[in-house]
Design an enzyme around this catalytic site. Structure first.
Site, PDB file in Angstrom:
ATOM      1  CE  LYS A 241      -3.573   2.476   2.529  1.00 35.87           C
ATOM      2  NZ  LYS A 241      -4.613   2.413   3.554  1.00 35.87           N
ATOM      3  NE  ARG A 251      -5.896   9.694   3.097  1.00 33.75           N
ATOM      4  CZ  ARG A 251      -4.608   9.913   2.876  1.00 33.75           C
ATOM      5  NH1 ARG A 251      -4.162  11.161   2.771  1.00 33.75           N
ATOM      6  NH2 ARG A 251      -3.767   8.913   2.755  1.00 33.75           N
ATOM      7  CE  LYS A 263      -3.690   8.248   6.513  1.00 37.32           C
ATOM      8  NZ  LYS A 263      -4.841   7.310   6.427  1.00 37.32           N
ATOM      9  CD  GLU A 279       5.714  -3.921   3.775  1.00 41.35           C
ATOM     10  OE1 GLU A 279       5.137  -4.812   4.413  1.00 41.35           O
ATOM     11  OE2 GLU A 279       6.086  -2.847   4.307  1.00 41.35           O
ATOM     12  CE  LYS A 294      -6.085   1.939  -0.450  1.00 45.13           C
ATOM     13  NZ  LYS A 294      -6.573   1.971   0.888  1.00 45.13           N
ATOM     14  CB  SER A 320     -11.509   7.202  -3.556  1.00 36.58           C
ATOM     15  OG  SER A 320     -10.289   7.660  -2.995  1.00 36.58           O
ATOM     16  CE1 TYR A 359     -15.054   3.085  -2.705  1.00 36.83           C
ATOM     17  CE2 TYR A 359     -13.134   3.450  -4.115  1.00 36.83           C
ATOM     18  CZ  TYR A 359     -13.683   3.305  -2.851  1.00 36.83           C
ATOM     19  OH  TYR A 359     -12.871   3.361  -1.756  1.00 36.83           O
TER      20      TYR A 359
END
Ligand code: PBG
Length: 369
Positions: A241, A251, A263, A279, A294, A320, A359
């Site tokens: 990610k 958000r 982040k 990872e 992602k 998104s 979505y």
């Protein structure tokens, strides 16, 4: 100048001849190419042994030889839930996506299920008054997510429920972990995430999906689930990610933007791909069932690269911002929305994704039906 090809190339061409070699070559007028001459051009292409266009001639044929097929069963539908009754509020930066109160959410899920969508991923909108630095509300057994999972399991038990494990929707700081002196604490956060995952498992979730990017959380959650007897609750790990600008609209949807900083101390740097392998190696060793990349669109090479290294299913999150870009351009009439949606999601499968969180799930299901 009458020859299209030099003699040596022509000889090569002729070697490939199998049919029609004795026929006289057709002649072609090409005054615009060779204005200085009125002579005819030899049309040598009649003897091509390989003509890729033969396989593109009709839709039936194209379908027959298509290497990648997007299917409704590949799709996971992310949904936003909020407290209250009989309300749905459209997310400004995600036209066509809503925050639903639980009663209306059930209807939306029922519709999705009837369209053939087999899985949903849930995200909660939590009021500011319920937020604190440790995201305590995330492990409240009577909280919004546990109640939502229970209600879904009672009304549409067949649909697979995936719940997000991370503190940001519950964090007064808007971060995925506990904050101390401006830093995100790792191990303390993992302890809270474990509680959150156990709470979701008790409510009946099928998969927990840690999206927080703390080190060691997959192993800690797997051990805790097993110790509590939830051996069949799976882990969909947000393994690779990235710290991304593509999460903006999400958000907005959850009022969960970081209150300070960004982040980048826990989500990955967009310049890295070997680190994604590190990872996934860790997540596999720690007990992940499905690995996720992602965002998806800007990281197709990561999906491809991970695919070469693991036999676990790979999920891509069409996030998104990727949704918003297509919606915005389509609203302007600048692109053909349906075509671009299908092309974009197909690129994720072609890169190696087995599952796609999107979505667009319902829209795609309607198109593919
Ligand atoms: C938070 C989380 C985020 C998304 C899923 N889970 C946002 C973030 O990390 O800031 C983004 C999904 C999207 O943009 O569609 N743990």
């Amino acid at each position: 100048m009458t020859e299209v090809l030099a003699d040596s190339s022509k000889a090569l061409f002729n070697e490939g001849l199998s049919h029609g070699a004795s026929e006289a070559p057709e002649l072609l007028e090409a005054p615009e190419l060779f204005p200085e001459t009125t002579e005819k051009l030899e049309l040598l292409t009649t003897s091509l042994p390989q003509r890729p266009r033969r396989l593109r001639r009709t839709e039936t044929l194209r379908r027959l030889v298509r290497e990648t097929n997007l299917q409704i069963s590949d799709l996971i539908y992310p949904l936003f839930v909020m407290e209250g009754e009989n309300q749905k509020i459209e997310i400004a930066s995600m036209p066509g996506c809503y925050r639903y109160t639980l009663d209306l959410l059930l209807g939306e899920i029922q519709q999705a299920y009837e369209l053939g969508i087999g899985a949903i991923a849930l995200f909660p909108l939590i009021s500011e008054t319920q937020k604190d630095n440790a995201g305590t509300e995330s492990s409240n057994p009577q909280g919004l997510i546990p109640r939502t999972v229970q209600a879904i399991k009672q009304t549409i038990p067949e649909i697979l429920v995936i719940t997000d494990v991370a503190l940001d929707p519950y964090s007064s700081e808007g971060h995925d972990g506990i904050v101390e002196d401006g830093k995100i604490l790792n191990d303390e956060t993992v302890a809270v995430l474990v509680k959150q995952a156990l709470t979701q498992a008790a409510a009946g979730t099928d998969f927990v999906a840690p999206s927080d990017m703390m080190d060691g959380r997959i192993g800690a959650i797997r051990q805790a689930l097993d110790a509590a007897g939830w051996i069949n609750v799976g882990i969909l790990a947000y393994s690779a990610k990235y710290a991304s600008g593509y999460y903006g609209p999400f958000r907005d949807a959850l009022d969960s933007a970081p209150k300070f900083g960004d982040k980048q101390t826990y989500q990955m740097d967009s310049g890295n791909s070997r680190e994604a392998l590190k990872e996934i190696e860790l997540d596999i060793a720690e007990g992940a069932d499905i690995l996720m990349v992602k965002p998806a669109l800007a990281y197709l090479d990561i999906i491809w690269r991970i695919k070469q290294c693991t036999n676990l299913p790979i999920a891509a999150y069409n996030v998104s911002g990727e949704y918003a870009m297509i919606k915005a351009a389509a609203a302007q009439g600048w692109i053909d929305e349906k075509q671009v949606i299908l092309e974009t999601l197909t690129s994720m499968k072609r890169a190696g994704a087995d599952l796609i969180l999107t979505y667009f799930a319902k829209e795609v299901a309607l198109i593919l039906q």
